[in-house]
Write a protein that holds these residues in place. Structure first.
Motif, PDB file in Angstrom:
ATOM      1  N   LEU A 183       7.587 -19.767 -10.509  1.00  0.00           N
ATOM      2  CA  LEU A 183       7.070 -18.952 -11.613  1.00  0.00           C
ATOM      3  C   LEU A 183       5.869 -18.139 -11.136  1.00  0.00           C
ATOM      4  O   LEU A 183       5.740 -16.951 -11.462  1.00  0.00           O
ATOM      5  CB  LEU A 183       6.670 -19.850 -12.785  1.00  0.00           C
ATOM      6  N   ALA A 184       5.006 -18.773 -10.355  1.00  0.00           N
ATOM      7  CA  ALA A 184       3.842 -18.054  -9.813  1.00  0.00           C
ATOM      8  C   ALA A 184       4.287 -16.866  -8.967  1.00  0.00           C
ATOM      9  O   ALA A 184       3.637 -15.803  -8.983  1.00  0.00           O
ATOM     10  CB  ALA A 184       2.978 -19.004  -8.983  1.00  0.00           C
ATOM     11  N   ASN A 185       5.379 -17.004  -8.221  1.00  0.00           N
ATOM     12  CA  ASN A 185       5.900 -15.881  -7.435  1.00  0.00           C
ATOM     13  C   ASN A 185       6.208 -14.677  -8.318  1.00  0.00           C
ATOM     14  O   ASN A 185       5.906 -13.535  -7.955  1.00  0.00           O
ATOM     15  CB  ASN A 185       7.180 -16.280  -6.703  1.00  0.00           C
ATOM     16  N   VAL A 186       6.818 -14.920  -9.476  1.00  0.00           N
ATOM     17  CA  VAL A 186       7.167 -13.816 -10.372  1.00  0.00           C
ATOM     18  C   VAL A 186       5.916 -13.261 -11.045  1.00  0.00           C
ATOM     19  O   VAL A 186       5.760 -12.037 -11.181  1.00  0.00           O
ATOM     20  CB  VAL A 186       8.205 -14.266 -11.427  1.00  0.00           C
ATOM     21  N   LEU A 187       5.015 -14.133 -11.466  1.00  0.00           N
ATOM     22  CA  LEU A 187       3.756 -13.681 -12.062  1.00  0.00           C
ATOM     23  C   LEU A 187       2.993 -12.769 -11.101  1.00  0.00           C
ATOM     24  O   LEU A 187       2.477 -11.716 -11.496  1.00  0.00           O
ATOM     25  CB  LEU A 187       2.878 -14.887 -12.428  1.00  0.00           C
ATOM     26  N   TRP A 188       2.930 -13.164  -9.838  1.00  0.00           N
ATOM     27  CA  TRP A 188       2.207 -12.370  -8.832  1.00  0.00           C
ATOM     28  C   TRP A 188       2.917 -11.046  -8.584  1.00  0.00           C
ATOM     29  O   TRP A 188       2.270 -10.003  -8.415  1.00  0.00           O
ATOM     30  CB  TRP A 188       2.082 -13.159  -7.532  1.00  0.00           C
ATOM     31  N   THR A 189       4.245 -11.065  -8.562  1.00  0.00           N
ATOM     32  CA  THR A 189       5.010  -9.827  -8.383  1.00  0.00           C
ATOM     33  C   THR A 189       4.652  -8.817  -9.463  1.00  0.00           C
ATOM     34  O   THR A 189       4.385  -7.639  -9.176  1.00  0.00           O
ATOM     35  CB  THR A 189       6.524 -10.120  -8.434  1.00  0.00           C
ATOM     36  N   TYR A 190       4.630  -9.256 -10.705  1.00  0.00           N
ATOM     37  CA  TYR A 190       4.332  -8.350 -11.816  1.00  0.00           C
ATOM     38  C   TYR A 190       2.864  -7.915 -11.808  1.00  0.00           C
ATOM     39  O   TYR A 190       2.548  -6.744 -12.075  1.00  0.00           O
ATOM     40  CB  TYR A 190       4.665  -9.012 -13.149  1.00  0.00           C
ATOM     41  N   ALA A 191       1.955  -8.848 -11.498  1.00  0.00           N
ATOM     42  CA  ALA A 191       0.533  -8.500 -11.437  1.00  0.00           C
ATOM     43  C   ALA A 191       0.267  -7.485 -10.330  1.00  0.00           C
ATOM     44  O   ALA A 191      -0.487  -6.518 -10.519  1.00  0.00           O
ATOM     45  CB  ALA A 191      -0.300  -9.757 -11.208  1.00  0.00           C
ATOM     46  N   LEU A 192       0.887  -7.688  -9.184  1.00  0.00           N
ATOM     47  CA  LEU A 192       0.712  -6.761  -8.063  1.00  0.00           C
ATOM     48  C   LEU A 192       1.312  -5.401  -8.387  1.00  0.00           C
ATOM     49  O   LEU A 192       0.687  -4.357  -8.129  1.00  0.00           O
ATOM     50  CB  LEU A 192       1.356  -7.347  -6.813  1.00  0.00           C
ATOM     51  N   ASN A 193       2.503  -5.391  -8.958  1.00  0.00           N
ATOM     52  CA  ASN A 193       3.153  -4.122  -9.278  1.00  0.00           C
ATOM     53  C   ASN A 193       2.295  -3.279 -10.213  1.00  0.00           C
ATOM     54  O   ASN A 193       2.138  -2.069 -10.003  1.00  0.00           O
ATOM     55  CB  ASN A 193       4.515  -4.375  -9.916  1.00  0.00           C
ATOM     56  N   SER A 194       1.737  -3.891 -11.248  1.00  0.00           N
ATOM     57  CA  SER A 194       0.937  -3.128 -12.204  1.00  0.00           C
ATOM     58  C   SER A 194      -0.291  -2.513 -11.545  1.00  0.00           C
ATOM     59  O   SER A 194      -0.687  -1.388 -11.876  1.00  0.00           O
ATOM     60  CB  SER A 194       0.510  -4.020 -13.382  1.00  0.00           C
ATOM     61  N   ARG A 195      -0.876  -3.205 -10.586  1.00  0.00           N
ATOM     62  CA  ARG A 195      -2.053  -2.679  -9.892  1.00  0.00           C
ATOM     63  C   ARG A 195      -1.670  -1.587  -8.890  1.00  0.00           C
ATOM     64  O   ARG A 195      -2.406  -0.606  -8.725  1.00  0.00           O
ATOM     65  CB  ARG A 195      -2.792  -3.828  -9.205  1.00  0.00           C
ATOM     66  N   LEU A 196      -0.541  -1.756  -8.228  1.00  0.00           N
ATOM     67  CA  LEU A 196      -0.090  -0.722  -7.296  1.00  0.00           C
ATOM     68  C   LEU A 196       0.160   0.594  -8.030  1.00  0.00           C
ATOM     69  O   LEU A 196      -0.193   1.674  -7.531  1.00  0.00           O
ATOM     70  CB  LEU A 196       1.189  -1.174  -6.592  1.00  0.00           C
ATOM     71  N   VAL A 197       0.765   0.508  -9.199  1.00  0.00           N
ATOM     72  CA  VAL A 197       1.063   1.714  -9.990  1.00  0.00           C
ATOM     73  C   VAL A 197      -0.218   2.405 -10.413  1.00  0.00           C
ATOM     74  O   VAL A 197      -0.317   3.642 -10.383  1.00  0.00           O
ATOM     75  CB  VAL A 197       1.918   1.344 -11.221  1.00  0.00           C
ATOM     76  N   ARG A 198      -1.234   1.622 -10.784  1.00  0.00           N
ATOM     77  CA  ARG A 198      -2.494   2.206 -11.266  1.00  0.00           C
ATOM     78  C   ARG A 198      -3.392   2.699 -10.134  1.00  0.00           C
ATOM     79  O   ARG A 198      -4.061   3.720 -10.275  1.00  0.00           O
ATOM     80  CB  ARG A 198      -3.270   1.172 -12.095  1.00  0.00           C
ATOM     81  N   ARG A 199      -3.424   1.978  -9.027  1.00  0.00           N
ATOM     82  CA  ARG A 199      -4.455   2.217  -8.023  1.00  0.00           C
ATOM     83  C   ARG A 199      -3.995   3.017  -6.806  1.00  0.00           C
ATOM     84  O   ARG A 199      -4.777   3.827  -6.279  1.00  0.00           O
ATOM     85  CB  ARG A 199      -5.036   0.872  -7.560  1.00  0.00           C
ATOM     86  N   VAL A 200      -2.789   2.775  -6.327  1.00  0.00           N
ATOM     87  CA  VAL A 200      -2.352   3.485  -5.114  1.00  0.00           C
ATOM     88  C   VAL A 200      -0.920   4.009  -5.260  1.00  0.00           C
ATOM     89  O   VAL A 200      -0.056   3.744  -4.415  1.00  0.00           O
ATOM     90  CB  VAL A 200      -2.471   2.585  -3.857  1.00  0.00           C
ATOM     91  N   PRO A 201      -0.624   4.762  -6.311  1.00  0.00           N
ATOM     92  CA  PRO A 201       0.752   5.249  -6.484  1.00  0.00           C
ATOM     93  C   PRO A 201       1.212   6.125  -5.334  1.00  0.00           C
ATOM     94  O   PRO A 201       2.410   6.209  -5.041  1.00  0.00           O
ATOM     95  CB  PRO A 201       0.681   6.037  -7.803  1.00  0.00           C
ATOM     96  N   GLU A 202       0.251   6.765  -4.659  1.00  0.00           N
ATOM     97  CA  GLU A 202       0.614   7.675  -3.569  1.00  0.00           C
ATOM     98  C   GLU A 202       1.212   6.943  -2.362  1.00  0.00           C
ATOM     99  O   GLU A 202       1.906   7.554  -1.547  1.00  0.00           O
ATOM    100  CB  GLU A 202      -0.615   8.475  -3.130  1.00  0.00           C
ATOM    101  N   ARG A 203       0.980   5.625  -2.262  1.00  0.00           N
ATOM    102  CA  ARG A 203       1.531   4.878  -1.125  1.00  0.00           C
ATOM    103  C   ARG A 203       3.000   4.504  -1.334  1.00  0.00           C
ATOM    104  O   ARG A 203       3.682   4.160  -0.381  1.00  0.00           O
ATOM    105  CB  ARG A 203       0.703   3.615  -0.861  1.00  0.00           C
ATOM    106  N   GLY A 204       3.452   4.541  -2.563  1.00  0.00           N
ATOM    107  CA  GLY A 204       4.861   4.265  -2.837  1.00  0.00           C
ATOM    108  C   GLY A 204       5.280   2.837  -2.562  1.00  0.00           C
ATOM    109  O   GLY A 204       6.463   2.561  -2.313  1.00  0.00           O
TER     110      GLY A 204
END
Length: 321
Positions: A183-204
């Motif tokens: 479950l922690a694996n999925v929680l971290w996946t979603y937490a990381l994704n939301s931050r990537l979209v907000r902070r470094v979208p240019e890295r893709g």
């Protein structure tokens, strides 16, 4: 010609990771495929190369239960002139069905191997990511109580409790620690994704979670008690046709390896991020996995722990520099 890109697969010397590595090496002979595991006693990298008549697969030691080993892996990577990392498969995991197991730092081992070591590896390798890198986290359907997998339901209170179980949690079944870590694996996946979209979208950077299904015969149960190992390794693999009739999400390691490789390099999932896949199908994950308070707790604890009081490391990890 030198390789154009790199692919790193933790737990890549056996089972699911091995078959995914072979699939990727075959599809992309121009890639450097790195099997990152504690050992390669069976010569997995050499066998892939010999079978494909290529030389693009290598083994590099990595012990995810030891942060020093993870840092050494990253330092060694930085010292080499490896091509940019095109895919990072955070795949390794282990069950400890018996008594509570801790690493030498005093952290619960299931959580360390499946989450902490992988999170540290991700952040340390960030500077070496290729544009549009794909990150795939191997989770499990056992994280979802609605799936009725037979394992105890995942119960997430806090990351601190998973890392340092209090006295009241010492006797929790080892398989519940496993399902909760998934479950922690999925929680971290979603937490990381939301931050990537907000902070470094240019890295893709894209990240998805993956459930390979039940795969009898793989090394997941290698530390189980003797009768469970006999069932897992010597009985269930030989009744796969029957199991597939009784249980929907049962696969050979080769079948699931193909699905994992698809998420890593398949064109049809290019640009897809923040999703959960059961094999090749995108599905909903558990209700708890969408709990943003749990995602935030795990993310904050992980960054604080990995940075170990260093403001510069914390800033670097949070900014994906």
């Amino acid at each position: 010609m030198p390789p154009s890109r790199s692919v790193i697969i933790t737990g890549g010397t056996a089972g699911l990771g091995l078959f995914a590595a072979r699939e990727i090496a075959k599809a992309h002979p121009e890639y450097l495929v790195v099997l990152a595991s504690r050992n390669d006693g069976d010569g997995a990298a050499d066998k892939i190369n010999a079978g494909l008549q290529q030389e693009n697969t290598v083994y590099v030691p990595l012990d995810l239960s030891d942060n020093a080993s993870v840092r050494k892996f990253a330092e060694k990577w930085a010292s080499k002139n490896h091509p940019p990392i095109q895919a990072l498969l955070l795949n390794a995991g282990l069950q400890f069905p018996g008594a509570l197991q801790k690493n030498f730092e005093g952290l619960e081992k299931t959580f360390v191997i499946s989450h902490i070591g992988h999170a540290l590896l991700f952040h340390l390798l960030c500077p070496y990511f290729a544009p549009n890198i794909r990150v795939v986290v191997t989770s499990s359907g056992t994280h979802d109580p609605a799936k009725k997998t037979g394992l105890p339901d995942a119960v997430y209170h806090s990351a601190e409790e998973l890392a340092h179980p209090p006295t009241s949690a010492v006797k929790i079944p080892g398989r519940q620690r496993y399902s909760t870590t998934k479950l922690a694996n999925v929680l971290w996946t979603y937490a990381l994704n939301s931050r990537l979209v907000r902070r470094v979208p240019e890295r893709g950077i894209t990240i998805n979670a993956f459930d390979p299904g039940l795969m009898p015969g793989t090394g997941l149960a290698r530390v189980a008690v003797w009768y469970q190992r006999i069932l897992w390794f010597y009985v269930l693999p030989y009744i796969m046709p029957l199991l597939k009739l009784l249980i929907p999400n049962v696969h050979t390691a080769e079948e699931s390896g193909h699905s994992l490789a698809r998420l890593a390099v398949g064109k049809e999932v290019e640009g897809v991020s923040g999703r959960y896949f059961e094999g090749s199908r995108e599905i909903k994950s558990s209700n708890d996995s969408y709990d943003e308070s749990k995602q935030e707790d795990l993310w904050t604890w992980t960054i604080d722990y990995l940075s170990n009081g260093s403001d510069s490391d914390k800033a670097r990890f949070e900014s994906f520099a």
